[in-house]
Design a protein around this motif. Structure first.
Motif, PDB file in Angstrom:
ATOM      1  N   ALA A   1      10.860   0.602  -2.222  1.00 50.32           N
ATOM      2  CA  ALA A   1      11.788   0.886  -3.474  1.00 50.32           C
ATOM      3  C   ALA A   1      10.042   0.714  -3.783  1.00 50.32           C
ATOM      4  CB  ALA A   1      11.873  -0.270  -3.578  1.00 50.32           C
ATOM      5  N   ARG A   2       9.161  -0.193  -3.711  1.00 50.39           N
ATOM      6  CA  ARG A   2       7.866   0.084  -4.631  1.00 50.39           C
ATOM      7  C   ARG A   2       6.769   1.079  -3.649  1.00 50.39           C
ATOM      8  NH1 ARG A   2       6.705  -5.654  -3.650  1.00 50.39           N
ATOM      9  NH2 ARG A   2       5.224  -5.249  -5.052  1.00 50.39           N
ATOM     10  N   THR A   3       6.693   1.983  -3.505  1.00 50.31           N
ATOM     11  CA  THR A   3       5.851   2.827  -2.481  1.00 50.31           C
ATOM     12  C   THR A   3       7.049   4.387  -3.157  1.00 50.31           C
ATOM     13  OG1 THR A   3       7.293   4.003  -0.342  1.00 50.31           O
ATOM     14  CG2 THR A   3       5.634   1.724  -0.698  1.00 50.31           C
ATOM     15  N   SER A   4       5.717   5.644  -2.828  1.00 53.85           N
ATOM     16  CA  SER A   4       6.049   6.860  -3.533  1.00 53.85           C
ATOM     17  C   SER A   4       7.085   7.909  -3.349  1.00 53.85           C
ATOM     18  CB  SER A   4       4.686   7.041  -3.383  1.00 53.85           C
ATOM     19  OG  SER A   4       4.392   7.853  -2.084  1.00 53.85           O
ATOM     20  N   ARG A   5       7.775   6.399  -1.505  1.00 51.20           N
ATOM     21  CA  ARG A   5       8.285   7.866  -1.050  1.00 51.20           C
ATOM     22  C   ARG A   5       9.666   6.830  -1.515  1.00 51.20           C
ATOM     23  NH1 ARG A   5       7.992   4.811   5.530  1.00 51.20           N
ATOM     24  NH2 ARG A   5      10.723   6.301   5.249  1.00 51.20           N
ATOM     25  N   TRP A   6      10.149   6.428  -1.999  1.00 49.22           N
ATOM     26  CA  TRP A   6      11.681   6.064  -2.895  1.00 49.22           C
ATOM     27  C   TRP A   6      11.067   6.146  -4.790  1.00 49.22           C
ATOM     28  CZ3 TRP A   6      14.291   1.980  -0.809  1.00 49.22           C
ATOM     29  CH2 TRP A   6      15.899   2.033   0.458  1.00 49.22           C
ATOM     30  N   GLY A   7       9.982   6.538  -4.803  1.00 49.02           N
ATOM     31  CA  GLY A   7       9.285   6.993  -6.156  1.00 49.02           C
ATOM     32  C   GLY A   7      10.387   7.710  -6.983  1.00 49.02           C
TER      33      GLY A   7
ATOM     34  N   PRO B   1       0.993  -1.172  -0.265  1.00 46.79           N
ATOM     35  CA  PRO B   1      -0.037  -0.052   0.245  1.00 46.79           C
ATOM     36  C   PRO B   1       0.841   1.091   0.287  1.00 46.79           C
ATOM     37  CG  PRO B   1       0.140  -1.052   2.045  1.00 46.79           C
ATOM     38  CD  PRO B   1       1.054  -1.833   0.985  1.00 46.79           C
ATOM     39  N   ASP B   2       0.249   2.512  -0.611  1.00 45.36           N
ATOM     40  CA  ASP B   2       1.177   3.998  -0.615  1.00 45.36           C
ATOM     41  C   ASP B   2       1.399   4.640   0.366  1.00 45.36           C
ATOM     42  OD1 ASP B   2       2.702   4.438  -1.914  1.00 45.36           O
ATOM     43  OD2 ASP B   2       2.051   6.055  -2.865  1.00 45.36           O
ATOM     44  N   ALA B   3      -0.088   4.231   1.085  1.00 49.09           N
ATOM     45  CA  ALA B   3      -0.361   4.325   2.676  1.00 49.09           C
ATOM     46  C   ALA B   3      -1.005   3.855   3.593  1.00 49.09           C
ATOM     47  CB  ALA B   3      -1.615   5.050   2.277  1.00 49.09           C
TER      48      ALA B   3
END
Length: 246
Positions: free
Chosen positions: A240-246, A187-189
């Motif tokens: 790596a699969r979230t917007s934090r590292w996007g 999940p992105d959140a």
């Protein structure tokens, strides 16, 4: 060159031109050990998203004052990643906390797993927990985090089950799992929990209890990592699969 970072209890009311006083152990280390001098630039943070940059205006034996030049506030990283770390032997617990802090986890939960070699009881428990928390604090300063991680009280397996039940995603690292971590939708959140077992591995009952509470049992790869490094590898794969590292 990066500016030194110091943790303060609060930055409420701190604004450009105001003065923030730093006292206690944090000030003593800066002045007596680091030889902080008037005119030097430093960063102060409350560990809760707010930081200020300023110049040292005065120093004392266990105190120094900073005149604020700029102020910054950032939201908490989302998704928040919580790592349940089974107690490892020796100083590998501090190593795990250090690298997990550097990579950006929100919380580390020490866990007394069935096969944990280390045992936290009485005075040893208090000292070990204090050491983990000190390690997290220093690593957060070193990695220049605005949001410092928390290190929870020692958790039982039942406590971890309760944590799993409230998470948006929980992955349990298990070398015999059939699904790779890469197959899980992150999940992105919200809150993502990563469960890391001890040197002796997870028991079937522990894995079953976590899966029943909503966790997904996954493997990282063909290699078997140490408990002190498996968590950071898994968190990196998740972030790596979230917007934090996007």
């Amino acid at each position: 060159m990066s500016l030194p970072v110091h943790l303060v209890p609060t930055l409420a009311g701190a604004s450009v031109g105001s003065t923030v006083e730093v006292t206690g152990g944090e000030a003593h280390h800066a002045v007596a050990v680091r030889r902080l001098r008037v005119g030097e630039s430093v960063v102060l943070t409350d560990g809760l998203g707010t930081s200020v940059t300023g110049e040292v205006s005065s120093t004392g034996k266990r105190v120094f004052a900073v005149t604020v030049v700029s102020r910054d506030a950032v939201p908490a990283p989302d998704p928040a990643v919580v790592v349940v770390q089974a107690l490892p032997k020796g100083d590998r617990g501090e190593l795990a906390v250090e690298v997990l802090t550097e990579i950006g986890v929100a919380e580390v939960v020490p866990w007394a797993a069935s096969r944990s070699v280390a045992v936290w009881k009485g005075e040893r428990a208090a000292k070990s927990l204090a050491k983990w928390r000190s390690t997290a604090r220093e690593a957060a300063k070193q990695s220049r985090r605005s949001w410092f991680p928390t290190v929870a009280e020692l958790a039982s397996t039942a406590d971890v089950v309760d944590l799993v039940a409230t998470a948006d995603l929980t992955v349990v690292l298990h070398e015999d799992a059939s699904s790779p971590l890469s197959s899980v939708t992150v999940p992105d959140a919200g809150r993502v929990v990563v469960v890391v077992g001890p040197e002796g591995g997870l028991t079937e009952d522990e894995v079953a209890a976590f899966v029943a509470a909503g966790a997904v049992s996954v493997r990282l790869g063909a290699e078997v990592l140490r408990t002190s490094t498996a968590g950071v590898a898994a968190v990196a794969a998740v972030l790596a699969r979230t917007s934090r590292w996007g």
